[in-house]
Design a protein around this motif. Structure first.
Motif, mmCIF file in Angstrom:
data_model
loop_
_atom_site.group_PDB
_atom_site.id
_atom_site.type_symbol
_atom_site.label_atom_id
_atom_site.label_comp_id
_atom_site.label_asym_id
_atom_site.label_seq_id
_atom_site.Cartn_x
_atom_site.Cartn_y
_atom_site.Cartn_z
ATOM 1 N N GLY A 184 1.280 4.116 -2.939
ATOM 2 C CA GLY A 184 1.111 5.529 -2.623
ATOM 3 C C GLY A 184 2.272 6.370 -3.132
ATOM 4 O O GLY A 184 2.069 7.454 -3.691
ATOM 5 N N GLU A 204 1.994 9.249 -5.942
ATOM 6 C CA GLU A 204 2.444 10.588 -5.546
ATOM 7 C C GLU A 204 3.503 11.107 -6.513
ATOM 8 O O GLU A 204 3.469 12.274 -6.941
ATOM 9 C CB GLU A 204 3.008 10.528 -4.129
ATOM 10 C CG GLU A 204 3.520 11.867 -3.604
ATOM 11 C CD GLU A 204 4.127 11.728 -2.215
ATOM 12 O OE1 GLU A 204 4.786 12.690 -1.779
ATOM 13 O OE2 GLU A 204 3.945 10.669 -1.579
ATOM 14 N N GLU A 217 0.824 -1.210 0.000
ATOM 15 C CA GLU A 217 0.000 0.000 0.000
ATOM 16 C C GLU A 217 0.856 1.257 0.000
ATOM 17 O O GLU A 217 0.587 2.215 -0.741
ATOM 18 C CB GLU A 217 -0.936 -0.008 1.212
ATOM 19 C CG GLU A 217 -1.932 1.132 1.223
ATOM 20 C CD GLU A 217 -2.942 1.014 2.358
ATOM 21 O OE1 GLU A 217 -3.568 2.034 2.687
ATOM 22 O OE2 GLU A 217 -3.095 -0.107 2.902
ATOM 23 N N SER A 218 1.907 1.253 0.815
ATOM 24 C CA SER A 218 2.798 2.420 0.872
ATOM 25 C C SER A 218 3.552 2.596 -0.444
ATOM 26 O O SER A 218 3.771 3.722 -0.911
ATOM 27 C CB SER A 218 3.786 2.274 2.025
ATOM 28 O OG SER A 218 3.122 2.255 3.268
#
Length: 290
Positions: A276, A280, A272-273
């Motif tokens: 992200g 981003e 998930e990170s």
């Protein structure tokens, strides 16, 4: 099957050539066996490289398939080299006369690919714009080598293997520098990162990021480690180098790369990170382009 037999990459290249010859001939396994006077099982095992392939068997099949001497010669030499590649290379000084193999041929047989990308993204995940921009900045020597011979058709096959079943697993570890190194325009790079984030959602794909705060680590290099279902096929490691693709088959050569992958996996961000960070970075590129 010989006890403790391991089919090396050269033996497998010979097997692929034999399989291609049979497909071209249109002969069935039964028809081939009648011509060469051995079992259909042996022909199948030879073309799948599940047993050692000797040059006499190559000659017999070449005659059955009516293969020209020009096409037969490198396959015969490949069968000779497969017995002991190191000794063959020492005696002849050159393996280029033997039948070879490409990265996508080996990858098409793999059941699990573990890749570490610290400089540029690996071929499978590249968009056409990223690939084109990368080839534009590469030196001519690398373009002439055409290291991975990665075709769009192969990329499509890999995608299907990752989604339908899946029958293939891809574990990709990225260095965060890959996100900041623009290949092509800002918009092209943003699209590439968004594609990578979408690929991470496929059932057979796991993408993880090594954040900059981890710092430097031993063995900072990009590589791919390929594993196979067949017990007679050992793992292999592939490296892109200026003089061409380098394959590592022996366990003591492969071990540092397997250990490096395992160590990196312990310091990566979660799925998930990672997603992200990819999104981003893509948005930041789009904003800068606007």
């Amino acid at each position: 099957m010989p006890r403790n037999f391991r089919s090396n990459l050269q033996n497998r290249a010979v097997g692929r050539a034999l399989a291609l010859w049979r497909r071209e001939s249109g002969l069935s396994l039964v028809e081939v066996s009648e011509r060469v006077h051995w079992s259909t099982a042996k022909t199948s095992m030879l073309q799948n490289a599940l047993i050692p392939i000797v040059d006499a068997d190559v000659v017999a099949l070449a005659l059955a398939y009516r293969i020209s001497n020009e096409r037969r010669a490198p396959v015969v030499l490949g069968a000779q080299r497969a017995r002991d590649p190191i000794k063959f290379d020492l005696l002849t000084g050159d393996a280029s006369s033997c039948v070879g193999w490409t990265y996508d041929e080996v990858e098409s047989e793999a059941s699990h690919v573990r890749a570490v990308a610290l400089d540029v993204l690996p071929p499978f995940v590249r968009t056409s714009e990223y690939e084109s921009a990368l080839r534009h900045v590469q030196v001519d020597a690398m373009l002439e080598q055409n290291h991975r011979h990665y075709s769009d058709a192969h990329r499509a096959r890999v995608t299907s293997h990752l989604t339908e079943g899946p029958s293939l697993r891809l574990d990709l570890i990225l260095g965060e520098a890959v996100l900041r190194r623009p290949i092509g325009s800002a918009l092209a790079m943003a699209d590439q990162l968004l594609r990578l984030a979408a690929l991470a959602d496929l059932p057979g794909v796991q993408v993880r990021l090594v954040p900059d705060e981890v710092g430097a680590f031993a063995g900072m290099t990009s590589f791919s480690q390929l594993s196979f279902r067949e017990a007679v096929f050992d793992d292999v490691v592939y490296l892109d180098t200026l003089h061409g693709g380098t394959w590592l088959e022996y366990e003591h050569d492969r071990r540092p790369y397997a250990e490096t992958f395992e160590r990196l996996a312990t310091v990566t961000l979660g799925a998930e990170s990672t997603a992200g960070r990819l999104i981003e970075a893509a948005q930041s590129l789009k904003d800068s382009a606007a």
